[in-house]
Design an enzyme around this catalytic site. Structure first.
Site, PDB file in Angstrom:
ATOM      1  CD  GLN A   1       0.871  17.537  -1.305  1.00 43.26           C
ATOM      2  OE1 GLN A   1      -0.331  17.534  -1.018  1.00 43.26           O
ATOM      3  NE2 GLN A   1       1.655  16.486  -1.118  1.00 43.26           N
TER       4      GLN A   1
ATOM      5  N   GLY B   1       1.779  10.753  -1.300  1.00 39.89           N
ATOM      6  CA  GLY B   1       2.674  10.231  -0.266  1.00 39.89           C
ATOM      7  C   GLY B   1       3.853  11.119   0.071  1.00 39.89           C
ATOM      8  CD  GLU B   2       5.594  17.016  -0.869  1.00 41.63           C
ATOM      9  OE1 GLU B   2       6.279  17.958  -0.426  1.00 41.63           O
ATOM     10  OE2 GLU B   2       4.746  17.155  -1.772  1.00 41.63           O
TER      11      GLU B   2
ATOM     12  NE  ARG C   1       2.024   7.839   2.637  1.00 43.50           N
ATOM     13  CZ  ARG C   1       1.401   7.415   1.559  1.00 43.50           C
ATOM     14  NH1 ARG C   1       1.713   6.252   1.025  1.00 43.50           N
ATOM     15  NH2 ARG C   1       0.475   8.166   0.996  1.00 43.50           N
TER      16      ARG C   1
END
Length: 303
Positions: A54, A95-96, A98
């Site tokens: 990330q 999409g972390e 979300r």
């Protein structure tokens, strides 16, 4: 450690890995017999874990609150991209935010697309997804560019072409990584703009000038003038901000005090000289910039 030693691919291939387009070395975990992309499915939020690659280092509270509100009202609309880890565990590739919002509103499941990816592909897709969505801070973006170049062999020109950015934008963003750590932290927190940071790069003592910028609320233009003064061997004191170019007469008379005050106020807020030309109800708002750096800062300010 990145485990894929293949030659650098086109940048767009990273996102193709998400949807199954032209990626023979990344078979879908749920590939159909016809080779079509896998359909989204639902997984319990407890099965998911944050991605190791990330690029985002900060999750801004205000932006997260907005996303949480959206997820509470509409659910998670866009599926997360995940890859299997085994034993009902999946790593989030994209999409972390979300996923975090879903946890905040106590959603038990979220939509996902499952893909088998190498570490290299997971890193590339995660970086690209965030950069293309413009969700990163200037320094997170810079670090993403650096990693794409160092770990995937992409050039600045290739990044510019594939991401729809200018070559100068890529180069200027990468230069932010040369700032002292204390100044980078001010940029990360939003206390300094990317335009301020780029102007600081050419100064002999950027930490001290950064403090002046915050204390005196200096514009990017003022810091650029300080940098020019330093280059000319003059004292590092902010030069007076240039006044907007005046129009001698509009519709038969001089500008009224309210218009002049509005020009000055806009000049201060935007960091560039502003000129208002009116003719009755209609008119023009003219912004004057002296350098491309100043233009870039202006564009960021107005979104």
């Amino acid at each position: 450690m990145i485990d894929d030693k293949k030659k650098p691919r086109r940048l767009g291939k990273g996102l193709s890995a998400i949807f199954g387009d032209d990626e023979p070395d990344a078979p879908a975990a749920e590939a159909t017999p016809t080779g079509t992309p896998p359909l989204p499915r639902s997984l319990p939020t407890s099965y998911l874990t944050p991605g190791r690659y990330q690029p985002r280092r900060r999750f801004e509270a205000e932006a997260m609150e907005q996303l949480i509100t959206s997820v509470r009202e509409q659910g998670v609309v866009q599926p997360l991209i995940v890859r299997p880890l085994g034993d009902n565990r999946y790593e989030i590739v994209a999409g972390e935010r979300r996923w975090r919002a879903a946890q905040a509103v106590q959603l038990h499941e979220v939509p996902v697309v499952i893909r088998d990816m190498t570490d290299r592909q997971a890193l590339e897709v995660s970086l690209l997804e965030n950069i293309q969505r413009q969700d990163l801070t200037p320094l997170e973006e810079a670090d993403g560019y650096r990693r794409l170049m160092d770990e995937f062999g992409h050039t600045q020109e290739a990044l510019a072409n594939h991401l729809g950015k200018s070559r100068s934008h890529i180069a200027n963003t990468l230069r932010l990584l040369n700032l002292p750590e204390s100044v980078r932290e001010l940029v990360e927190s939003g206390s300094l703009s990317a335009g301020h940071a780029r102007a600081l790069l050419t100064l002999p003592n950027p930490e001290a000038v950064a403090e002046q910028i915050i204390a005196k609320k200096l514009s990017v233009r003022a810091v650029e003038q300080m940098a020019q003064r330093a280059k000319d061997g003059k004292p590092l004191t902010p030069a007076p901000v240039a006044k907007p170019r005046r129009v001698k007469a509009v519709a038969g008379g001089a500008k009224d005090p309210d218009t002049l005050a509005l020009e000055a106020d806009l000049s201060h807020k935007l960091g560039v000289a502003v000129e208002i030309v009116t003719d009755g109800e209609a008119g023009q708002l003219v912004l004057h910039y002296a350098t491309l750096e100043q233009l870039d800062d202006l564009l960021q300010r107005i979104g």
